[in-house]
Design a protein around this motif. Structure first.
Motif, PDB file in Angstrom:
ATOM      1  N   UNK A   1      59.929  89.906 -20.379  1.00 40.08           N
ATOM      2  CA  UNK A   1      58.874  89.450 -21.364  1.00 40.08           C
ATOM      3  C   UNK A   1      59.596  88.353 -22.220  1.00 40.08           C
ATOM      4  N   UNK A   2      60.707  89.023 -22.617  1.00 41.43           N
ATOM      5  CA  UNK A   2      61.417  88.181 -23.730  1.00 41.43           C
ATOM      6  C   UNK A   2      62.103  87.089 -23.060  1.00 41.43           C
ATOM      7  N   UNK A   3      62.671  87.128 -21.835  1.00 40.07           N
ATOM      8  CA  UNK A   3      63.005  86.059 -21.057  1.00 40.07           C
ATOM      9  C   UNK A   3      62.081  84.985 -20.988  1.00 40.07           C
ATOM     10  N   UNK A   4      60.936  85.392 -20.466  1.00 38.04           N
ATOM     11  CA  UNK A   4      59.624  84.274 -20.165  1.00 38.04           C
ATOM     12  C   UNK A   4      59.491  83.513 -21.650  1.00 38.04           C
ATOM     13  N   UNK A   5      59.376  84.430 -22.653  1.00 40.70           N
ATOM     14  CA  UNK A   5      58.828  83.951 -23.782  1.00 40.70           C
ATOM     15  C   UNK A   5      59.872  82.930 -24.238  1.00 40.70           C
ATOM     16  N   UNK A   6      60.883  83.100 -24.089  1.00 40.47           N
ATOM     17  CA  UNK A   6      62.271  82.506 -24.583  1.00 40.47           C
ATOM     18  C   UNK A   6      62.387  81.049 -23.823  1.00 40.47           C
ATOM     19  N   UNK A   7      61.816  80.872 -22.785  1.00 38.32           N
ATOM     20  CA  UNK A   7      61.878  79.647 -22.073  1.00 38.32           C
ATOM     21  C   UNK A   7      60.807  78.901 -22.743  1.00 38.32           C
ATOM     22  N   UNK A   8      59.715  79.359 -23.070  1.00 35.77           N
ATOM     23  CA  UNK A   8      58.789  78.434 -23.666  1.00 35.77           C
ATOM     24  C   UNK A   8      59.189  78.101 -25.177  1.00 35.77           C
ATOM     25  N   UNK A   9      59.760  78.954 -25.777  1.00 38.32           N
ATOM     26  CA  UNK A   9      60.447  78.638 -27.283  1.00 38.32           C
ATOM     27  C   UNK A   9      61.383  77.726 -27.219  1.00 38.32           C
ATOM     28  N   UNK A  10      62.364  77.771 -26.135  1.00 44.76           N
ATOM     29  CA  UNK A  10      63.379  76.836 -25.876  1.00 44.76           C
ATOM     30  C   UNK A  10      62.717  75.379 -25.679  1.00 44.76           C
ATOM     31  N   UNK A  11      61.746  75.425 -24.793  1.00 42.76           N
ATOM     32  CA  UNK A  11      61.100  73.937 -24.616  1.00 42.76           C
ATOM     33  C   UNK A  11      60.594  73.664 -25.785  1.00 42.76           C
ATOM     34  N   UNK A  12      60.061  74.311 -26.602  1.00 42.10           N
ATOM     35  CA  UNK A  12      59.354  73.977 -28.002  1.00 42.10           C
ATOM     36  C   UNK A  12      60.611  73.339 -28.944  1.00 42.10           C
ATOM     37  N   UNK A  13      61.437  74.162 -28.726  1.00 36.94           N
ATOM     38  CA  UNK A  13      62.556  73.698 -29.703  1.00 36.94           C
ATOM     39  C   UNK A  13      63.248  72.476 -29.338  1.00 36.94           C
ATOM     40  N   UNK A  14      63.512  72.121 -28.085  1.00 43.72           N
ATOM     41  CA  UNK A  14      63.898  70.854 -27.458  1.00 43.72           C
ATOM     42  C   UNK A  14      63.100  69.898 -27.926  1.00 43.72           C
ATOM     43  N   UNK A  15      61.730  70.249 -27.749  1.00 45.59           N
ATOM     44  CA  UNK A  15      60.468  69.255 -28.139  1.00 45.59           C
ATOM     45  C   UNK A  15      60.809  68.715 -29.761  1.00 45.59           C
ATOM     46  N   UNK A  16      61.122  69.798 -30.355  1.00 49.16           N
ATOM     47  CA  UNK A  16      61.204  69.157 -31.713  1.00 49.16           C
ATOM     48  C   UNK A  16      62.318  68.664 -32.347  1.00 49.16           C
ATOM     49  N   UNK A  17      63.303  69.181 -31.559  1.00 51.37           N
ATOM     50  CA  UNK A  17      64.766  68.482 -32.031  1.00 51.37           C
ATOM     51  C   UNK A  17      64.919  67.062 -31.209  1.00 51.37           C
ATOM     52  N   UNK A  18      64.474  66.998 -30.080  1.00 48.08           N
ATOM     53  CA  UNK A  18      64.730  65.840 -29.119  1.00 48.08           C
ATOM     54  C   UNK A  18      63.723  64.813 -28.969  1.00 48.08           C
TER      55      UNK A  18
END
Length: 458
Positions: free
Chosen positions: A345-362
């Motif tokens: 569950x943490x791995x799957x959630x981290x995918x979405x969080x990583x996508x959100x983070x890249x969206x925010x930064x890039x």
């Protein structure tokens, strides 16, 4: 010259502090906020030993990835201006004011945008066509512009997420080797509850929005009829664009066809064959004098110049993201995050969080799908986690979050086209907010392992 995780995290943290301080402390435009962070990151990279020529190359590479979206933005601005001049949008406005009410506007706009985006597979096309007309109707009906924009954007992004014609709907599963239709079926787990709640919320908020005087609507319709020849023939150009989109014609030639057919109808229906006037409208948008302030605000839209605010913001944001990616900051942070995860569950959630983070930064939705997709693909295979969780998380955290970022490609475009700042429509973009939440929830509630033939048989 690879940076450590602590160094990369510090760079991201300071960049975010600079960004938010400029936006909310100094009340600067997002352009200057992004530029300030870009200067910091570039300066640190040079201090760290990177050649400025390499940093400059990373900026250019970042911008290069957005050339197609930038061209689409410019063409949409031209298309809106031409459709205003040809009478297509005024005709839709006149008809819409006769059929839509303020009470039911929000759910109606949501449904219309959902249908159009599902058939076209493009939120940009939906926002730039029916979205503009719906915003005009909302203004005339006295509906809160932020509420109207939230409904239109939620509907437009529904198709961008679920339509098999959408580029991101094909891109996300393509990265992780999942069938497009398996991907779409699996996304229903987050999409159906999110869009159901979205409809309910718009029914609730819509009933308390807009108490317009019927005389105002009548005056608006009369003024539109005075300024334009309102004819069903004017709708041939938008119809052509929809047909070409359905036939999977590339978006740039589709929009060019919309501009050219709109110009032809301007001459045939409106009797305006003044080419100098055409060029002025395409460049700067339609400028007509009206006795109604409402009509003036509705029809004064579009033009090449109307998109330059968004284009300049996107270029700065992607230059910033290009440098972060080029010096390895984003990759280091994502790799460290992946290596420390234990629970599925943490791995799957981290995918979405990583996508959100890249969206925010890039600020770029394709990067927000590509980078986490590549980084997490191996751990999904090793842990035998169903790859559909990966492709769905990439869509919910990548495709749907980009419009919520003021400097994101979609956010800048939607705000410029609809005339509502991202920070104002965010509270009403219910579908975009709810989908990632259901991704996090289902990551821990549903079985995550790949189903084998033996388990299916048992």
């Amino acid at each position: 010259m690879r940076m450590s995780f602590r160094e990369s995290a510090a760079i991201l943290g300071i960049s975010i502090i600079i960004l938010l301080s400029a936006l909310f402390g100094a009340k600067a435009e997002p352009h200057l906020a992004i530029l300030s962070s870009l200067i910091f990151v570039s300066g640190y990279a040079v201090y760290r030993g990177f050649k400025f020529e390499d940093v400059e190359h990373h900026m250019i590479q970042g911008i290069r990835e957005a050339i197609k979206p930038i061209l689409i933005m410019l063409l949409v601005g031209m298309t809106i201006a031409v459709w205003m001049m040809s009478g297509a949008v005024p005709t839709l406005l006149h008809f819409g004011l006769s059929t839509l009410s303020a009470t039911w506007f929000a759910p109606s706009a949501l449904l219309i945008a959902m249908v159009v985006s599902t058939f076209t597979g493009s939120s940009f096309t939906t926002i730039g066509t029916v979205g503009v007309a719906l915003m005009g109707i909302a203004i005339a009906l006295g509906v809160n512009p932020a509420l109207a924009a939230g409904a239109i954007i939620s509907g437009a992004c529904f198709g961008d997420k679920m339509s098999p014609l959408s580029d991101t709907t094909n891109f996300a599963p393509g990265i992780v080797n999942v069938s497009v239709f398996d991907h779409i079926r699996f996304m229903m787990g987050t999409t159906i509850p999110a869009i159901t709640i979205t409809f309910i919320l718009f029914f609730i908020f819509g009933r308390s929005s807009g108490n317009v005087d019927s005389s105002v609507v009548q005056t608006t319709q009369q003024e539109l009829a005075r300024l334009f020849d309102l004819s069903p023939w004017t709708l041939l150009s938008p119809l052509l664009v929809m047909v070409l989109a359905l036939r999977k014609m590339p978006v740039i030639p589709t929009l060019v066809a919309g501009v050219l057919s709109g110009l032809l109808l301007t001459g045939l229906v409106q009797g305006n064959w003044n080419i100098s006037n055409w060029m002025a409208v395409i460049q700067n948008g339609l400028k007509l004098e009206s006795s109604s302030e409402t009509v003036t605000s509705i029809i004064s839209k579009g033009g090449l110049q109307s998109m330059m605010w968004s284009v300049s913001l996107v270029m700065l944001a992607l230059a910033f993201g290009g440098v972060l990616r080029g010096i390895g900051v984003i990759d280091v942070v994502i790799e460290r995050t992946v290596s420390r995860l234990k629970r599925d569950g943490s791995i799957i959630s981290s995918v979405a969080l990583s996508s959100i983070g890249v969206n925010f930064m890039a600020g770029e939705q394709y990067l927000s799908i590509l980078l986490p997709g590549q980084a997490f693909k191996k751990i999904f295979e090793e842990r035998q986690i169903d790859p559909r969780f990966l492709s769905r998380s990439l869509e919910d955290g990548g495709t749907l979050v980009n419009p919520l970022i003021p400097w994101g490609v979609s956010g800048a475009f939607f705000a410029s086209t609809l005339g509502v700042p991202v920070t104002e429509y965010i509270p009403f973009a219910f579908f975009l907010l709810l989908s990632p939440l259901f991704t996090f929830l289902l990551a821990f509630l549903r079985p995550t392992k790949i189903e084998t033939k033996q388990s299916l048989a048992s």
